[in-house]
Design a protein around this motif. Structure first.
Motif, PDB file in Angstrom:
ATOM      1  N   ALA A 278       0.902  -1.246  -0.007  1.00 13.83           N
ATOM      2  CA  ALA A 278      -0.143   0.170   0.183  1.00 13.83           C
ATOM      3  C   ALA A 278       0.996   1.320   0.187  1.00 13.83           C
ATOM      4  O   ALA A 278       1.888   1.297   0.667  1.00 13.83           O
ATOM      5  CB  ALA A 278      -0.777  -0.062   1.317  1.00 13.83           C
ATOM      6  N   GLN A 279       0.497   2.467  -0.487  1.00 16.87           N
ATOM      7  CA  GLN A 279       0.897   3.764  -0.851  1.00 16.87           C
ATOM      8  C   GLN A 279       0.193   4.854  -0.513  1.00 16.87           C
ATOM      9  O   GLN A 279      -1.086   4.550  -0.985  1.00 16.87           O
ATOM     10  CB  GLN A 279       1.679   3.874  -2.095  1.00 16.87           C
ATOM     11  CG  GLN A 279       2.999   3.185  -2.162  1.00 16.87           C
ATOM     12  CD  GLN A 279       3.839   3.906  -3.339  1.00 16.87           C
ATOM     13  OE1 GLN A 279       3.496   4.616  -4.324  1.00 16.87           O
ATOM     14  NE2 GLN A 279       5.347   3.452  -3.192  1.00 16.87           N
ATOM     15  N   SER A 280       0.420   5.390   0.305  1.00 19.68           N
ATOM     16  CA  SER A 280      -0.346   7.013   0.365  1.00 19.68           C
ATOM     17  C   SER A 280       0.685   8.043  -0.157  1.00 19.68           C
ATOM     18  O   SER A 280       1.710   8.116   0.219  1.00 19.68           O
ATOM     19  CB  SER A 280      -0.981   7.295   1.584  1.00 19.68           C
ATOM     20  OG  SER A 280      -1.216   8.497   1.766  1.00 19.68           O
ATOM     21  N   ASP A 281       0.097   8.894  -1.136  1.00 16.89           N
ATOM     22  CA  ASP A 281       0.851  10.201  -1.246  1.00 16.89           C
ATOM     23  C   ASP A 281       0.263  11.460  -0.819  1.00 16.89           C
ATOM     24  O   ASP A 281       0.388  12.389  -1.339  1.00 16.89           O
ATOM     25  CB  ASP A 281       1.154  10.117  -2.783  1.00 16.89           C
ATOM     26  CG  ASP A 281      -0.195  10.135  -3.869  1.00 16.89           C
ATOM     27  OD1 ASP A 281      -1.257  10.491  -3.053  1.00 16.89           O
ATOM     28  OD2 ASP A 281      -0.083  10.364  -4.701  1.00 16.89           O
ATOM     29  N   ALA A 282      -0.486  11.287   0.381  1.00 20.29           N
ATOM     30  CA  ALA A 282      -1.071  12.451   0.769  1.00 20.29           C
ATOM     31  C   ALA A 282      -0.057  13.262   1.339  1.00 20.29           C
ATOM     32  O   ALA A 282      -0.455  14.647   1.682  1.00 20.29           O
ATOM     33  CB  ALA A 282      -2.193  11.848   1.890  1.00 20.29           C
ATOM     34  N   GLY A 283       0.884  12.835   1.862  1.00 23.67           N
ATOM     35  CA  GLY A 283       1.867  13.775   2.073  1.00 23.67           C
ATOM     36  C   GLY A 283       1.896  13.997   3.755  1.00 23.67           C
ATOM     37  O   GLY A 283       0.948  13.790   4.432  1.00 23.67           O
ATOM     38  N   GLY A 284       3.128  14.294   4.334  1.00 22.69           N
ATOM     39  CA  GLY A 284       3.119  14.725   5.631  1.00 22.69           C
ATOM     40  C   GLY A 284       2.354  13.639   6.766  1.00 22.69           C
ATOM     41  O   GLY A 284       2.545  12.714   6.548  1.00 22.69           O
ATOM     42  N   GLU A 285       1.808  14.438   7.675  1.00 23.90           N
ATOM     43  CA  GLU A 285       1.137  13.601   8.619  1.00 23.90           C
ATOM     44  C   GLU A 285       0.061  12.746   8.069  1.00 23.90           C
ATOM     45  O   GLU A 285      -0.463  11.601   8.622  1.00 23.90           O
ATOM     46  CB  GLU A 285       0.681  14.358   9.851  1.00 23.90           C
ATOM     47  CG  GLU A 285      -0.471  15.479   9.621  1.00 23.90           C
ATOM     48  CD  GLU A 285      -0.992  16.234  10.831  1.00 23.90           C
ATOM     49  OE1 GLU A 285      -2.231  16.706  10.600  1.00 23.90           O
ATOM     50  OE2 GLU A 285      -0.574  16.127  11.780  1.00 23.90           O
ATOM     51  N   ALA A 286      -0.585  13.394   6.960  1.00 19.50           N
ATOM     52  CA  ALA A 286      -1.863  12.648   6.711  1.00 19.50           C
ATOM     53  C   ALA A 286      -1.352  11.289   6.186  1.00 19.50           C
ATOM     54  O   ALA A 286      -1.999  10.143   6.074  1.00 19.50           O
ATOM     55  CB  ALA A 286      -2.396  13.467   5.473  1.00 19.50           C
ATOM     56  N   GLY A 287      -0.187  11.365   5.119  1.00 22.46           N
ATOM     57  CA  GLY A 287       0.383  10.176   4.467  1.00 22.46           C
ATOM     58  C   GLY A 287       0.748   9.198   5.365  1.00 22.46           C
ATOM     59  O   GLY A 287       0.481   7.863   5.409  1.00 22.46           O
ATOM     60  N   ALA A 288       1.247   9.600   6.471  1.00 21.47           N
ATOM     61  CA  ALA A 288       1.698   8.680   7.410  1.00 21.47           C
ATOM     62  C   ALA A 288       0.975   7.882   8.326  1.00 21.47           C
ATOM     63  O   ALA A 288       0.634   6.936   8.719  1.00 21.47           O
ATOM     64  CB  ALA A 288       2.626   9.425   8.584  1.00 21.47           C
ATOM     65  N   ALA A 289      -0.278   8.882   8.534  1.00 17.78           N
ATOM     66  CA  ALA A 289      -1.661   8.443   9.376  1.00 17.78           C
ATOM     67  C   ALA A 289      -2.226   7.139   8.301  1.00 17.78           C
ATOM     68  O   ALA A 289      -2.738   6.372   8.829  1.00 17.78           O
ATOM     69  CB  ALA A 289      -2.648   9.502   9.493  1.00 17.78           C
ATOM     70  N   ASP A 290      -2.380   7.280   7.154  1.00 16.76           N
ATOM     71  CA  ASP A 290      -3.008   6.525   6.234  1.00 16.76           C
ATOM     72  C   ASP A 290      -2.424   5.222   6.271  1.00 16.76           C
ATOM     73  O   ASP A 290      -3.099   4.013   6.474  1.00 16.76           O
ATOM     74  CB  ASP A 290      -2.828   7.214   4.671  1.00 16.76           C
ATOM     75  CG  ASP A 290      -3.680   8.352   4.408  1.00 16.76           C
ATOM     76  OD1 ASP A 290      -4.589   8.359   5.005  1.00 16.76           O
ATOM     77  OD2 ASP A 290      -3.481   8.885   3.223  1.00 16.76           O
ATOM     78  N   VAL A 291      -0.959   5.120   6.141  1.00 13.91           N
ATOM     79  CA  VAL A 291      -0.243   3.854   5.911  1.00 13.91           C
ATOM     80  C   VAL A 291      -0.313   3.395   7.492  1.00 13.91           C
ATOM     81  O   VAL A 291      -0.567   1.861   7.599  1.00 13.91           O
ATOM     82  CB  VAL A 291       1.323   4.305   5.716  1.00 13.91           C
ATOM     83  CG1 VAL A 291       2.284   3.299   6.109  1.00 13.91           C
ATOM     84  CG2 VAL A 291       1.412   4.629   4.269  1.00 13.91           C
ATOM     85  N   ALA A 292      -0.343   4.103   8.560  1.00 10.93           N
ATOM     86  CA  ALA A 292      -0.561   3.415  10.009  1.00 10.93           C
ATOM     87  C   ALA A 292      -1.995   2.720   9.883  1.00 10.93           C
ATOM     88  O   ALA A 292      -2.066   1.742  10.607  1.00 10.93           O
ATOM     89  CB  ALA A 292      -0.156   4.548  10.878  1.00 10.93           C
ATOM     90  N   THR A 293      -3.004   3.186   9.278  1.00 11.34           N
ATOM     91  CA  THR A 293      -4.193   2.831   9.393  1.00 11.34           C
ATOM     92  C   THR A 293      -4.312   1.330   8.645  1.00 11.34           C
ATOM     93  O   THR A 293      -4.743   0.603   9.362  1.00 11.34           O
ATOM     94  CB  THR A 293      -5.398   3.815   8.813  1.00 11.34           C
ATOM     95  OG1 THR A 293      -5.412   5.001   9.383  1.00 11.34           O
ATOM     96  CG2 THR A 293      -6.817   3.235   8.933  1.00 11.34           C
ATOM     97  N   VAL A 294      -3.750   1.518   7.593  1.00  7.69           N
ATOM     98  CA  VAL A 294      -3.598   0.141   6.638  1.00  7.69           C
ATOM     99  C   VAL A 294      -2.857  -0.991   7.406  1.00  7.69           C
ATOM    100  O   VAL A 294      -3.365  -2.028   7.694  1.00  7.69           O
ATOM    101  CB  VAL A 294      -2.899   0.610   5.530  1.00  7.69           C
ATOM    102  CG1 VAL A 294      -2.672  -0.790   4.671  1.00  7.69           C
ATOM    103  CG2 VAL A 294      -3.850   1.462   4.533  1.00  7.69           C
ATOM    104  N   ALA A 295      -1.676  -0.494   8.175  1.00  6.10           N
ATOM    105  CA  ALA A 295      -0.935  -1.488   8.960  1.00  6.10           C
ATOM    106  C   ALA A 295      -1.908  -2.024  10.013  1.00  6.10           C
ATOM    107  O   ALA A 295      -1.841  -3.482  10.304  1.00  6.10           O
ATOM    108  CB  ALA A 295       0.403  -0.972   9.566  1.00  6.10           C
ATOM    109  N   LYS A 296      -2.323  -1.242  10.807  1.00  9.32           N
ATOM    110  CA  LYS A 296      -3.165  -1.664  11.819  1.00  9.32           C
ATOM    111  C   LYS A 296      -4.560  -2.511  11.438  1.00  9.32           C
ATOM    112  O   LYS A 296      -4.570  -3.591  12.137  1.00  9.32           O
ATOM    113  CB  LYS A 296      -3.913  -0.503  12.614  1.00  9.32           C
ATOM    114  CG  LYS A 296      -4.512  -0.659  13.935  1.00  9.32           C
ATOM    115  CD  LYS A 296      -5.183   0.818  14.621  1.00  9.32           C
ATOM    116  CE  LYS A 296      -6.390   0.419  14.990  1.00  9.32           C
ATOM    117  NZ  LYS A 296      -7.329   1.707  15.071  1.00  9.32           N
ATOM    118  N   LEU A 297      -5.116  -2.307  10.407  1.00 14.04           N
ATOM    119  CA  LEU A 297      -6.179  -3.087   9.888  1.00 14.04           C
ATOM    120  C   LEU A 297      -5.637  -4.390   9.321  1.00 14.04           C
ATOM    121  O   LEU A 297      -6.178  -5.631   9.440  1.00 14.04           O
ATOM    122  CB  LEU A 297      -6.796  -2.305   8.705  1.00 14.04           C
ATOM    123  CG  LEU A 297      -7.821  -1.101   9.187  1.00 14.04           C
ATOM    124  CD1 LEU A 297      -8.300  -0.476   7.997  1.00 14.04           C
ATOM    125  CD2 LEU A 297      -8.964  -1.999   9.977  1.00 14.04           C
TER     126      LEU A 297
END
Lengths: 457, 457
Positions: A278-297
């Motif tokens: 999975a990748q997020s290119d939302a940038g900054g904290e938003a991108g990090a949060a996206d990837v963390a959500t995916v990892a958690k799920l």
């Protein structure tokens, strides 16, 4: 025949006409498996729209079918030569004509490779999203003709979403201009999107105006390994449901992971039955949060391992497994890549069904694909020298489409119909839609000059 | 005529057939100015697809033209009755059939109002972006037929970008199903996007499957006031160039600001010649940063005032000025709203040119519109009782389109062609594209049954 060549010679510069039989051979096939190709009479290497116009007029006049060709990287036989046809190749119309940074569009000839165009606009701080895996060796004209997808479709959509306008040579040699250079426009029927994806059967694209986006932020990447395809499919459903905005969500099954392991010596765990990237290119904290959500799920849904990349280079390394997948499967035998798109809610069912097909027909199928939009590429691996295996491979290929339709999906998410899936198209869209296809084809190409027998017959 | 009504009576339930002349009157016009309407023979209030099929077959058989109608909120006369026609209204087919939260689509009948659908999917945490200003009283079927835009197009695109598949009754009464329910799909010609925007001339939409997005974050809003339209136009160019991702970027000129001031008592500064309103729904720090970037650029480009909303309620207040604009202009006289889209880089030129038209023809024109995508709605205000003013209003309306085309734009960004702009369509797209339109129309509707004389003639 000789008359056709003679007439072409009179109007085209010498470098725009290929009649040498040896050279002609390399213009017969695209990359589709199991699709026949005929012998062209000649190949026109158009340098400008006027060459296409002249060639189409002469061919139409002589009753010779025309097969338009880009980089011949297609996977459905749409660009395969027809016996006695004139091939019109757009590969030499390879100039980018204009990049506009405020209105954000690029005007390009069709022969430009996707990667060349993508890099050229990136240099201006802009982004052309459609990114087929073949981007280094496929042309924009081919992308337009097949309405190509790619890895980042899950966030950014497909080719048709980026086409503002086209220049198209019609079957009678008239030049049609569709669309506009503005962001919006609803003046008349959407001829642009009718031509896109029509695989050269309604007109030959000689120029395109494509919308661009501002460049995306650097992507954050993670990967997760699962011990069953089904749990991976369930995790995907929850990832989608969470509303997280990913710029890439890919899957590979056990067969593919093992192939990559042996090809790339990647040491992916041998108990892994599925890998998500999975990748997020939302940038900054938003991108990090996206990837963390995916990892958690993924962990919640039983991932046996989650790897979060610390930087873009490590992220690229994770993606490398996916990028190498097809080549890795190629090492195991002849491959035939399918292209079924199913509703995302049915991905787990689809993965299980393909496993069953593989068992039933005793044939290797590696599943990889764009999980984020349900577009799967089950890839049948077989020994082409063994007629029995080849027959089972063909059966498996068809069975995969059948299952796709049963699950509410489509027989092609991004590769197109060409010759390969023509019979299946009828199956999917039904007799009324087929008759509308034929009516439109007859309206735009009454003499059936352009790529006859492709898409619909 | 009586025979037609008699045959309809035999197959339709009584509540689905209107023959009362008084009731019929309310089905004659949409909201376009200066477009004539004939008298229908009858109105069919279809409750189901079968009613549409039956009515189309009977009308086609009798040689009676069919005018499909949604909520009659259109602005181009596409839904106006033709003398002696049968109106088929879809307003009673107003059910949402399915909302799917993983595959993210809604299946709906055409008569559902945009606002009703948008709220229904929002309740499931989903988002249907197309948001025409008329969203409270326009139907999804009309949105599809005209390929409607709205305020958030600048980030989210227009109606066609959200249409996955359609059910369409063709001119011969056959039912066509287009598209799919999957995110991607390239099986055959894109009949879906051909039907979208065809204003009821190629088929009657009886069901649609529309893609949805996860709900957006709460928007951050700001407004900026400029003392000239030109500097506002220049600021817009820099805002676009900065790559900031806005979910809304609207503009109003001095005439519109003054009208809003007097209608809403808003106390906007009287020296303001242009007002920009911007929103970002990126959420969190990203949204705040977007809005800060826009404010900074506006100040750099000479804004006389910048207002950043502290919370969504204050943001709504800023937007209220824009939402009230058309009604405010209506207080000044009869209004005729134009709908020209120009390249964003030419916005400043366009605004200046419209000011000049207003001076030259001595007629009030309020300019408002979607600055982010260049889609402007210069609104001519005049006294309809005064034939000389009405003539100058019409001349100004046409002149605005002429300027739009000169600047590389289109005569309609989102309102469509209908009857209002039919002659201008020929001007914009040229003879080859017109002949392709006619060929497609003839292929799908050889007897010219469906909405004849609309879009192309």
């Amino acid at each position: 025949m000789n008359d056709l060549v003679e007439r072409l010679r009179q109007v085209l510069p010498p470098e725009a006409l290929v009649t040498d039989q040896d050279r002609i051979q390399s213009y017969r096939y695209d990359r589709a498996m199991f699709c026949p190709a005929g012998e062209p009479i000649a190949v026109v290497l158009a340098r400008e729209t006027a060459h296409v116009v002249a060639a189409v007029k002469i061919a139409a006049d002589a009753g010779v079918p025309v097969v338009p060709q880009g980089a011949r990287s297609g996977l459905s036989g749409a660009a395969n030569a027809i016996e006695g046809c004139l091939v019109i190749s757009l590969e030499k119309m390879d100039k980018i004509l204009e990049i506009e940074t405020v209105d954000r569009y690029v005007v390009t000839q069709p022969g430009v490779f996707n990667a060349v165009l993508s890099r050229a606009v990136a240099e201006q701080g802009l982004f052309y999203p459609p990114d087929p895996s073949s981007w280094e060796f496929c042309s924009i004209g081919g992308n337009l003709s097949t309405n190509s997808g790619g890895l980042c479709c899950v966030k950014y959509g497909v080719t048709t979403d980026y086409v503002l306008g086209l220049e198209v040579v019609l079957a009678d040699g008239q030049v049609l201009r569709t669309g506009r250079r503005t962001v919006k426009g609803v003046a008349g029927y959407d001829l642009t999107k009718l031509i896109v994806g029509s695989e050269g059967t309604l007109g030959i694209i000689t120029e395109a105006t494509l919308a661009l986006r501002p460049e995306a932020a650097r992507p954050r990447t993670m990967a997760a390994l699962f011990d069953s395809g089904r749990t991976a499919g369930e995790a995907i459903v929850e990832i989608i449901r969470s509303g997280v905005s990913l710029s890439l969500l890919e899957i590979m099954d056990r067969t593919t992971i093992m192939a990559v392991n042996s090809y790339k010596r990647m040491d992916l765990p041998t108990e892994a039955a599925a890998m998500l990237i999975a990748q997020s290119d939302a940038g900054g904290e938003a991108g990090a949060a996206d990837v963390a959500t995916v990892a958690k799920l993924c962990r919640q849904y039983g991932a046996i391992e989650c790897i979060e990349a610390d930087d873009p280079a490590e992220g690229e390394l994770l993606l490398e497994a996916r990028r190498a997948a097809l080549v890795a499967l190629d090492q195991l035998g002849t491959t035939m890549i399918d292209d079924v798109c199913v509703p995302r809610s049915r991905l787990a069912d689809f993965i299980s069904a393909v496993e069953q097909i593989s068992l039933d027909l005793d044939i290797t199928i590696g599943v990889l694909g764009h999980a984020g939009d349900g577009n799967m590429h089950p890839t049948v691996v077989f020994d082409a020298e063994d007629p029995d295996q080849a027959a089972r491979a063909q059966a498996a290929f068809d069975k995969v489409m059948e299952v796709g339709l049963e699950l509410g999906g489509t027989i092609t998410g991004e590769h197109g119909i060409g010759m390969l899936k023509r019979d299946w198209l009828v199956e999917e869209i039904g007799p009324v839609a087929v008759s509308v296809h034929r009516a439109i084809k007859a309206a735009l190409d009454p003499k059936n000059v352009l790529n006859p027998g492709k898409v619909v017959s």
